[in-house]
Design a protein around this motif. Structure first.
Motif, PDB file in Angstrom:
ATOM      1  N   ALA A 218      12.628   7.940  29.336  1.00  0.00           N
ATOM      2  CA  ALA A 218      11.606   7.170  28.635  1.00  0.00           C
ATOM      3  C   ALA A 218      10.549   8.086  28.034  1.00  0.00           C
ATOM      4  N   GLN A 219      10.141   9.090  28.785  1.00  0.00           N
ATOM      5  CA  GLN A 219       9.085   9.985  28.306  1.00  0.00           C
ATOM      6  C   GLN A 219       9.578  10.839  27.149  1.00  0.00           C
ATOM      7  N   GLU A 220      10.852  11.237  27.194  1.00  0.00           N
ATOM      8  CA  GLU A 220      11.413  12.089  26.142  1.00  0.00           C
ATOM      9  C   GLU A 220      11.649  11.325  24.849  1.00  0.00           C
ATOM     10  N   LEU A 221      12.133  10.081  24.961  1.00  0.00           N
ATOM     11  CA  LEU A 221      12.648   9.379  23.793  1.00  0.00           C
ATOM     12  C   LEU A 221      11.668   8.406  23.145  1.00  0.00           C
ATOM     13  N   CYS A 222      10.828   7.762  23.933  1.00  0.00           N
ATOM     14  CA  CYS A 222      10.199   6.521  23.478  1.00  0.00           C
ATOM     15  C   CYS A 222       8.791   6.725  22.937  1.00  0.00           C
ATOM     16  N   SER A 223       8.523   6.066  21.819  1.00  0.00           N
ATOM     17  CA  SER A 223       7.177   6.065  21.254  1.00  0.00           C
ATOM     18  C   SER A 223       6.272   5.100  22.011  1.00  0.00           C
ATOM     19  N   ARG A 224       6.877   4.073  22.625  1.00  0.00           N
ATOM     20  CA  ARG A 224       6.121   3.114  23.426  1.00  0.00           C
ATOM     21  C   ARG A 224       7.034   2.608  24.529  1.00  0.00           C
ATOM     22  N   ILE A 225       6.451   2.307  25.674  1.00  0.00           N
ATOM     23  CA  ILE A 225       7.249   1.817  26.791  1.00  0.00           C
ATOM     24  C   ILE A 225       6.614   0.567  27.385  1.00  0.00           C
ATOM     25  N   GLY A 226       7.446  -0.222  28.043  1.00  0.00           N
ATOM     26  CA  GLY A 226       6.987  -1.333  28.856  1.00  0.00           C
ATOM     27  C   GLY A 226       7.582  -1.180  30.239  1.00  0.00           C
ATOM     28  N   ILE A 227       6.782  -1.380  31.264  1.00  0.00           N
ATOM     29  CA  ILE A 227       7.256  -1.280  32.639  1.00  0.00           C
ATOM     30  C   ILE A 227       7.441  -2.682  33.186  1.00  0.00           C
ATOM     31  N   ILE A 228       8.681  -3.003  33.558  1.00  0.00           N
ATOM     32  CA  ILE A 228       9.028  -4.339  34.033  1.00  0.00           C
ATOM     33  C   ILE A 228       9.311  -4.289  35.531  1.00  0.00           C
ATOM     34  N   ASP A 229       8.844  -5.293  36.237  1.00  0.00           N
ATOM     35  CA  ASP A 229       9.163  -5.433  37.659  1.00  0.00           C
ATOM     36  C   ASP A 229       9.055  -6.900  38.032  1.00  0.00           C
ATOM     37  N   ASN A 230       9.973  -7.341  38.879  1.00  0.00           N
ATOM     38  CA  ASN A 230      10.006  -8.752  39.306  1.00  0.00           C
ATOM     39  C   ASN A 230       9.983  -9.710  38.124  1.00  0.00           C
ATOM     40  N   GLY A 231      10.661  -9.294  37.040  1.00  0.00           N
ATOM     41  CA  GLY A 231      10.816 -10.175  35.890  1.00  0.00           C
ATOM     42  C   GLY A 231       9.622 -10.279  34.970  1.00  0.00           C
ATOM     43  N   LEU A 233       6.570  -8.115  32.561  1.00  0.00           N
ATOM     44  CA  LEU A 233       6.151  -6.867  31.943  1.00  0.00           C
ATOM     45  C   LEU A 233       4.763  -6.529  32.483  1.00  0.00           C
ATOM     46  N   GLU A 234       4.699  -5.486  33.307  1.00  0.00           N
ATOM     47  CA  GLU A 234       3.458  -5.145  33.986  1.00  0.00           C
ATOM     48  C   GLU A 234       2.495  -4.381  33.080  1.00  0.00           C
ATOM     49  N   GLU A 235       3.017  -3.462  32.291  1.00  0.00           N
ATOM     50  CA  GLU A 235       2.189  -2.672  31.385  1.00  0.00           C
ATOM     51  C   GLU A 235       3.020  -2.291  30.176  1.00  0.00           C
ATOM     52  N   GLN A 236       2.361  -2.059  29.045  1.00  0.00           N
ATOM     53  CA  GLN A 236       3.052  -1.517  27.888  1.00  0.00           C
ATOM     54  C   GLN A 236       2.094  -0.685  27.060  1.00  0.00           C
ATOM     55  N   GLY A 237       2.644   0.304  26.381  1.00  0.00           N
ATOM     56  CA  GLY A 237       1.862   1.203  25.542  1.00  0.00           C
ATOM     57  C   GLY A 237       2.578   2.527  25.415  1.00  0.00           C
ATOM     58  N   SER A 238       1.991   3.464  24.690  1.00  0.00           N
ATOM     59  CA  SER A 238       2.591   4.792  24.609  1.00  0.00           C
ATOM     60  C   SER A 238       2.433   5.466  25.967  1.00  0.00           C
ATOM     61  N   PRO A 239       3.345   6.363  26.335  1.00  0.00           N
ATOM     62  CA  PRO A 239       3.200   7.056  27.621  1.00  0.00           C
ATOM     63  C   PRO A 239       1.833   7.719  27.769  1.00  0.00           C
ATOM     64  N   THR A 240       1.358   8.363  26.710  1.00  0.00           N
ATOM     65  CA  THR A 240       0.061   9.047  26.769  1.00  0.00           C
ATOM     66  C   THR A 240      -1.066   8.053  26.998  1.00  0.00           C
ATOM     67  N   ALA A 241      -1.040   6.938  26.270  1.00  0.00           N
ATOM     68  CA  ALA A 241      -2.112   5.947  26.396  1.00  0.00           C
ATOM     69  C   ALA A 241      -2.122   5.313  27.784  1.00  0.00           C
ATOM     70  N   LEU A 242      -0.930   5.035  28.328  1.00  0.00           N
ATOM     71  CA  LEU A 242      -0.862   4.424  29.656  1.00  0.00           C
ATOM     72  C   LEU A 242      -1.425   5.357  30.722  1.00  0.00           C
ATOM     73  N   LEU A 243      -1.137   6.631  30.609  1.00  0.00           N
ATOM     74  CA  LEU A 243      -1.651   7.584  31.587  1.00  0.00           C
ATOM     75  C   LEU A 243      -3.162   7.734  31.455  1.00  0.00           C
ATOM     76  N   GLN A 244      -3.645   7.792  30.225  1.00  0.00           N
ATOM     77  CA  GLN A 244      -5.089   7.900  30.021  1.00  0.00           C
ATOM     78  C   GLN A 244      -5.804   6.665  30.539  1.00  0.00           C
ATOM     79  N   GLN A 245      -5.232   5.491  30.287  1.00  0.00           N
ATOM     80  CA  GLN A 245      -5.846   4.232  30.703  1.00  0.00           C
ATOM     81  C   GLN A 245      -5.878   4.106  32.221  1.00  0.00           C
ATOM     82  N   SER A 246      -4.816   4.582  32.872  1.00  0.00           N
ATOM     83  CA  SER A 246      -4.699   4.403  34.318  1.00  0.00           C
ATOM     84  C   SER A 246      -5.401   5.490  35.119  1.00  0.00           C
ATOM     85  N   GLY A 247      -5.558   6.665  34.512  1.00  0.00           N
ATOM     86  CA  GLY A 247      -6.110   7.788  35.253  1.00  0.00           C
ATOM     87  C   GLY A 247      -5.104   8.436  36.182  1.00  0.00           C
TER      88      GLY A 247
END
Length: 266
Positions: A218-231, A233-247
């Motif tokens: 996901a980190q190598e290929l994707c311009s944006r990702i969504g993380i799904i669990d228990n059916g 979508l928990e979070e979505q955004g670019s890998p960089t933005a998600l990490l910055q947002q989450s700390g």
């Protein structure tokens, strides 16, 4: 942690999809018989034109169910889906003309050769004559199987089968390519080739929706990702933005933070 109320994917107050939205799913629910919880639970997603979007989640999170519903293989119990503004109910044939699907389970005929498989699926796409012959040759070259064109698929390695499976999904030159864990169980060389080819297809303008549970993919290929669990979508955004947002320091830690560290053996 989580998205703000204004940003949650399932929020009914979200604006209508814009003209560049290729995939729009709203509040999808799917529960299988004899299951005590839904496979999809208020699942919402948007994929924009030209994106390489990764749907990332652990085993059993709902990835394959989401892909199956988004590509019209079976319906959701409730919710809505639009592919380039069209519904499967009203525009199934138009959607199938612009959609390519590469399933997790390899959908090839072992007793047919590589060329025969491409010919069979090409005819199902409505191809014939010179155009079919050209697409078959392009598919063999794409999969690096020209020298194995007359060999039965039963003799192929898993990597060769996965490459041919991808070539089949590209026969109709789709505007939207959907791939469900296309690199499971293959050698590093085939994985590297598939990754490079998908990036090139995306650069040429094809929108890609890609499911995986491999964080590095996901980190190598994707311009944006969504993380799904228990059916959901928990979070979505670019890998960089998600990490910055989450700390959080890296995508693996964010993934485990959202989905937990319990083993997922099913």
């Amino acid at each position: 942690m989580g998205q703000t109320a204004a940003m949650r994917p399932g929020d009914p107050c979200l604006p209508e999809p814009g003209p560049d939205c290729v995939v729009s799913a709203r509040s999808l629910i799917k529960q299988y018989k004899n299951s005590d919880r839904p496979a999809l639970n208020d699942f919402s997603l948007e994929v924009r034109e030209g994106e390489f979007f990764g749907l990332l989640g652990p085993n059993g999170a709902g990835k394959t169910t989401a892909i199956s519903i988004l590509t019209g293989l079976f319906p959701a119990d409730s919710g809505s889906i639009r592919i380039k503004g069209m519904s499967f109910q009203d525009h199934e044939h138009e959607i199938k003309r612009i959609l390519g699907l590469v399933p997790q389970d390899i959908g090839l005929y072992d007793t047919l050769t590589a060329r025969e498989n491409l010919s069979f699926f090409g005819k199902l796409c409505g191809l014939s004559g010179q155009k079919l012959a050209e697409r078959i040759q392009q598919g063999l070259e794409f999969a690096r199987l020209t020298e194995h064109a007359r060999h039965q698929v039963a003799t192929f390695s898993t990597g060769m089968k996965r490459r041919l499976n991808l070539a089949v999904g590209l026969l109709n030159k789709p505007q939207l390519l959907v791939l469900d864990e296309p690199c499971v169980g293959i050698d590093a060389q085939s994985r590297h080739l598939i990754h490079n080819q998908l990036q090139e297809i995306n650069r040429q303008g094809t929108t890609i929706l890609y499911t995986t549970h491999y964080i590095e993919e996901a980190q190598e290929l994707c311009s944006r990702i969504g993380i799904i669990d228990n059916g959901r979508l928990e979070e979505q955004g670019s890998p960089t933005a998600l990490l910055q947002q989450s700390g959080i320091r890296n995508l693996e830690e964010l993934f485990l933070h959202l989905t937990g560290k319990e083993l997922r053996d099913t």
